[in-house]
Design a protein around this motif. Structure first.
Motif, PDB file in Angstrom:
ATOM      1  N   PHE A 109       0.978 -18.809   6.758  1.00 40.05           N
ATOM      2  CA  PHE A 109       0.798 -18.770   8.053  1.00 40.05           C
ATOM      3  C   PHE A 109       0.273 -17.208   8.031  1.00 40.05           C
ATOM      4  CE2 PHE A 109       1.143 -18.342  12.529  1.00 40.05           C
ATOM      5  CZ  PHE A 109       1.247 -19.782  12.988  1.00 40.05           C
ATOM      6  N   ALA A 110       0.706 -16.280   7.528  1.00 39.35           N
ATOM      7  CA  ALA A 110       0.462 -14.832   7.611  1.00 39.35           C
ATOM      8  C   ALA A 110      -0.917 -14.598   6.996  1.00 39.35           C
ATOM      9  CB  ALA A 110       1.330 -13.796   6.676  1.00 39.35           C
ATOM     10  N   ALA A 111      -1.128 -15.354   5.904  1.00 38.82           N
ATOM     11  CA  ALA A 111      -2.531 -15.166   5.208  1.00 38.82           C
ATOM     12  C   ALA A 111      -3.559 -15.804   6.121  1.00 38.82           C
ATOM     13  CB  ALA A 111      -2.507 -16.009   3.883  1.00 38.82           C
ATOM     14  N   ASN A 112      -3.590 -17.098   6.508  1.00 41.59           N
ATOM     15  CA  ASN A 112      -4.467 -17.391   7.428  1.00 41.59           C
ATOM     16  C   ASN A 112      -4.949 -16.855   8.487  1.00 41.59           C
ATOM     17  OD1 ASN A 112      -5.123 -20.014   5.951  1.00 41.59           O
ATOM     18  ND2 ASN A 112      -3.653 -21.008   6.935  1.00 41.59           N
ATOM     19  N   GLN A 113      -3.877 -16.261   9.293  1.00 36.10           N
ATOM     20  CA  GLN A 113      -3.850 -15.227  10.496  1.00 36.10           C
ATOM     21  C   GLN A 113      -4.447 -14.127  10.209  1.00 36.10           C
ATOM     22  OE1 GLN A 113      -0.326 -14.618  12.699  1.00 36.10           O
ATOM     23  NE2 GLN A 113      -1.091 -16.115  14.119  1.00 36.10           N
ATOM     24  N   ALA A 114      -4.222 -13.560   8.810  1.00 45.27           N
ATOM     25  CA  ALA A 114      -4.988 -12.283   8.482  1.00 45.27           C
ATOM     26  C   ALA A 114      -6.095 -12.172   8.135  1.00 45.27           C
ATOM     27  CB  ALA A 114      -4.041 -11.895   6.953  1.00 45.27           C
ATOM     28  N   VAL A 115      -6.706 -13.291   7.560  1.00 47.63           N
ATOM     29  CA  VAL A 115      -8.146 -13.668   7.104  1.00 47.63           C
ATOM     30  C   VAL A 115      -8.911 -13.817   8.551  1.00 47.63           C
ATOM     31  CG1 VAL A 115      -9.845 -14.836   5.817  1.00 47.63           C
ATOM     32  CG2 VAL A 115      -7.584 -14.279   4.720  1.00 47.63           C
ATOM     33  N   MET A 116      -8.510 -14.700   9.287  1.00 45.38           N
ATOM     34  CA  MET A 116      -9.069 -15.001  10.342  1.00 45.38           C
ATOM     35  C   MET A 116      -9.411 -13.743  11.422  1.00 45.38           C
ATOM     36  SD  MET A 116      -9.984 -18.110  10.199  1.00 45.38           S
ATOM     37  CE  MET A 116      -9.722 -17.877   8.422  1.00 45.38           C
ATOM     38  N   HIS A 117      -8.251 -12.830  11.431  1.00 44.32           N
ATOM     39  CA  HIS A 117      -8.289 -11.707  12.351  1.00 44.32           C
ATOM     40  C   HIS A 117      -9.144 -10.737  11.635  1.00 44.32           C
ATOM     41  CE1 HIS A 117      -6.704  -8.112  14.367  1.00 44.32           C
ATOM     42  NE2 HIS A 117      -6.607  -9.097  15.467  1.00 44.32           N
ATOM     43  N   ALA A 118      -9.124 -10.530  10.616  1.00 43.31           N
ATOM     44  CA  ALA A 118      -9.874  -9.510   9.675  1.00 43.31           C
ATOM     45  C   ALA A 118     -11.411  -9.604   9.734  1.00 43.31           C
ATOM     46  CB  ALA A 118      -9.513  -9.191   8.338  1.00 43.31           C
ATOM     47  N   LEU A 119     -11.589 -11.121   9.538  1.00 45.16           N
ATOM     48  CA  LEU A 119     -12.991 -11.432   9.734  1.00 45.16           C
ATOM     49  C   LEU A 119     -13.778 -11.696  10.789  1.00 45.16           C
ATOM     50  CD1 LEU A 119     -13.390 -13.549   6.195  1.00 45.16           C
ATOM     51  CD2 LEU A 119     -14.114 -11.233   6.707  1.00 45.16           C
ATOM     52  N   HIS A 162      -1.767  -7.938   8.538  1.00 43.98           N
ATOM     53  CA  HIS A 162      -0.765  -8.668   7.928  1.00 43.98           C
ATOM     54  C   HIS A 162      -0.144  -8.076   6.603  1.00 43.98           C
ATOM     55  CE1 HIS A 162      -2.015 -11.315  11.260  1.00 43.98           C
ATOM     56  NE2 HIS A 162      -1.254 -11.772  11.232  1.00 43.98           N
ATOM     57  N   TYR A 163      -1.289  -7.609   5.993  1.00 41.10           N
ATOM     58  CA  TYR A 163      -1.031  -7.298   4.632  1.00 41.10           C
ATOM     59  C   TYR A 163      -0.540  -5.791   4.447  1.00 41.10           C
ATOM     60  CZ  TYR A 163      -1.811  -6.409  -0.391  1.00 41.10           C
ATOM     61  OH  TYR A 163      -1.560  -5.900  -1.722  1.00 41.10           O
ATOM     62  N   ILE A 164      -1.383  -5.177   5.383  1.00 39.92           N
ATOM     63  CA  ILE A 164      -0.870  -3.633   5.202  1.00 39.92           C
ATOM     64  C   ILE A 164       0.386  -3.412   5.850  1.00 39.92           C
ATOM     65  CG2 ILE A 164      -1.758  -1.426   6.395  1.00 39.92           C
ATOM     66  CD1 ILE A 164      -4.529  -2.656   6.719  1.00 39.92           C
ATOM     67  N   PHE A 178       0.231 -12.642  -0.180  1.00 35.22           N
ATOM     68  CA  PHE A 178       1.049 -12.709   1.245  1.00 35.22           C
ATOM     69  C   PHE A 178       2.507 -13.244   1.506  1.00 35.22           C
ATOM     70  CE2 PHE A 178      -3.638 -11.840   2.167  1.00 35.22           C
ATOM     71  CZ  PHE A 178      -3.802 -11.211   2.957  1.00 35.22           C
ATOM     72  N   ASN A 179       2.987 -12.819   2.424  1.00 28.88           N
ATOM     73  CA  ASN A 179       4.489 -13.386   2.644  1.00 28.88           C
ATOM     74  C   ASN A 179       4.557 -14.924   3.158  1.00 28.88           C
ATOM     75  OD1 ASN A 179       6.492 -11.124   2.161  1.00 28.88           O
ATOM     76  ND2 ASN A 179       4.920 -10.131   3.630  1.00 28.88           N
ATOM     77  N   SER A 180       3.617 -15.446   3.494  1.00 32.24           N
ATOM     78  CA  SER A 180       3.405 -16.738   3.812  1.00 32.24           C
ATOM     79  C   SER A 180       2.120 -17.416   4.191  1.00 32.24           C
ATOM     80  CB  SER A 180       4.186 -17.041   5.273  1.00 32.24           C
ATOM     81  OG  SER A 180       3.659 -16.604   6.255  1.00 32.24           O
ATOM     82  N   LEU A 207       0.793  -1.193  -0.142  1.00 31.26           N
ATOM     83  CA  LEU A 207       0.074   0.227  -0.025  1.00 31.26           C
ATOM     84  C   LEU A 207       0.851   1.230  -0.103  1.00 31.26           C
ATOM     85  CD1 LEU A 207      -2.717  -0.831   2.345  1.00 31.26           C
ATOM     86  CD2 LEU A 207      -2.747  -1.136  -0.151  1.00 31.26           C
ATOM     87  N   VAL A 208       2.016   1.264  -0.213  1.00 32.11           N
ATOM     88  CA  VAL A 208       3.061   2.268  -0.148  1.00 32.11           C
ATOM     89  C   VAL A 208       3.710   2.357  -1.507  1.00 32.11           C
ATOM     90  CG1 VAL A 208       4.993   3.671   0.882  1.00 32.11           C
ATOM     91  CG2 VAL A 208       3.592   2.168   2.319  1.00 32.11           C
ATOM     92  N   THR A 209       4.765   1.788  -1.759  1.00 38.17           N
ATOM     93  CA  THR A 209       5.304   1.471  -3.107  1.00 38.17           C
ATOM     94  C   THR A 209       5.662   0.136  -3.412  1.00 38.17           C
ATOM     95  OG1 THR A 209       7.435   2.232  -2.259  1.00 38.17           O
ATOM     96  CG2 THR A 209       6.137   4.070  -3.051  1.00 38.17           C
TER      97      THR A 209
END
Length: 378
Positions: free
Chosen positions: A108-118, A257-259, A104-106, A77-79
């Protein structure tokens, strides 16, 4: 001494035969690996399609580094988001027939990101009992209510859904389960989701590349969200989430985790694009896996029981940590590298040998592995 629990916990790990240590792989890992100067047949790799040293993927990695850089140097989201990322997302979306894809970088990060965001306060997250640690950790770190249904038990899942009719619900499972090697019944899972007005999420880390006519995995279009990693059958690094346009925009705005992470390497993104193209065209790799699997099963003694599987993962439950370590060491003496899997990775009393067959193995390798297992599992 401060943090006394560090030494205590490590001592407990040793006492229970659960102490873990890294080993250094010398040179390039593939069908064989070299450790401490000794060569072993490698049956602990997730390089299911044997692509990790493919010259065309290596060439794409070099081209990607030259044209787009080794590092993204910033968050997306930056450059940090460039053409290599955009091209990979488009390739995956077309491959899987999805509206949008987010990198996503991994896994692990992708799964955590979606679970946390939703996982908001009024949401119910329903996880298969054998869900990966990253799914469990992400769900428990969220604000949602978390419940776990018995493994692949869709009647139990439906019952849990019926007990929360007014709640937003996300049903979470895996395409192929990493330690047992069995797979989800996608149709049944989606039927429950439809009846419960729930969203569905499938982790395809161990099924992407090896399942589906074009290696696109198990998920049908009924599944709302698909996550898969690049570091196994696709032979690079990173992960993706495939979803609808609206969820894609939501994750860009709310998935921490994405931002707040530097985007994946553009060079890796470009190499992964080439890997996916090979996965789609080189169907023979999946056919060879099936052939080697049949050979492995028929070469084992009748008293050796494999957990039911339709994947490249073949688990032999030896129950105790002590036996798993002993058998692994015996195999090492015979030139086979097969890691003992112990709690907490698997439930207590289910320590196992997790055999992974890859497309770069051959018939001779499989017959030798079976011969050695027949000798040591007595």
């Amino acid at each position: 001494m401060k943090f006394n629990f560090i030494a205590e916990r490590l001592a407990q790990q040793t006492e229970h035969n659960r102490y873990r240590q890294r080993v250094t792989i010398e040179g390039v890992a593939g069908r064989t690996i070299r450790i401490d100067g000794n060569a072993y047949l490698n049956f602990s790799s997730n390089d299911y399609l044997g692509l990790s040293n493919h010259p065309e993927i290596q060439a794409a990695l070099r081209d990607g580094a030259s044209n787009y850089g080794v590092s993204a140097s910033a968050s997306s989201l930056v450059t940090g988001f460039n053409y290599a990322h955009q091209a990979l997302e488009a390739t995956i979306a077309e491959w899987l027939g999805r509206e949008r894809v987010l990198l996503f970088n991994s896994g692990f990060a992708a799964n955590q990101a979606v679970m946390h965001a939703l996982g908001q306060q009024d949401v119910l997250l329903l996880l298969d009992k054998l869900s990966h640690a990253s799914i469990i950790d992400g769900a428990l770190a969220s604000s949602a209510t978390v419940k776990r249904f018995r493994h692949n038990d869709y009647l139990h899942l439906a019952k849990l859904c019926n007990n929360a009719p007014q709640q937003d619900k996300l049903i979470v499972s895996e395409g192929v389960f990493s330690m047992d090697g069995d797979e989800v019944n996608c149709h049944q899972l989606c039927e429950v989701a439809t009846q419960a007005n729930a969203m569905s999420y499938l982790d395809e880390a161990h099924s992407i590349g090896i399942k589906g006519d074009l290696g696109q995995g198990i998920a049908t279009t009924e599944v709302d969200i698909v996550m898969a990693t690049f570091g196994k059958a696709l032979a690079t690094n990173g992960a993706f989430v495939a979803c609808s346009e609206s969820l894609h925009e939501y994750l860009i705005n709310f998935a921490r985790h994405y931002i707040y992470s530097t985007a994946i390497s553009p060079a890796i993104a470009w190499a992964t694009k080439r890997s996916i193209e090979l996965v789609q065209t080189e169907k023979w790799r999946r056919e060879k896996l099936q052939s080697l699997t049949r050979l492995f099963k028929t070469s084992l003694n009748d008293d050796i029981t494999l957990l039911p599987t339709t994947s490249s993962i073949h688990a032999i439950n030896v129950q105790s940590e002590t036996k798993a370590l002993a058998v692994s060491e015996q195999l090492k003496q015979k030139g086979i590298w097969l890691t003992a899997i112990r709690p907490p990775t698997v439930p207590k009393g289910t320590s196992r040998l997790r055999v992974t067959i890859c497309a770069n193995h051959n018939d001779k390798d499989i017959k030798y592995l079976a011969k050695c297992l027949n000798e040591v599992l007595v």
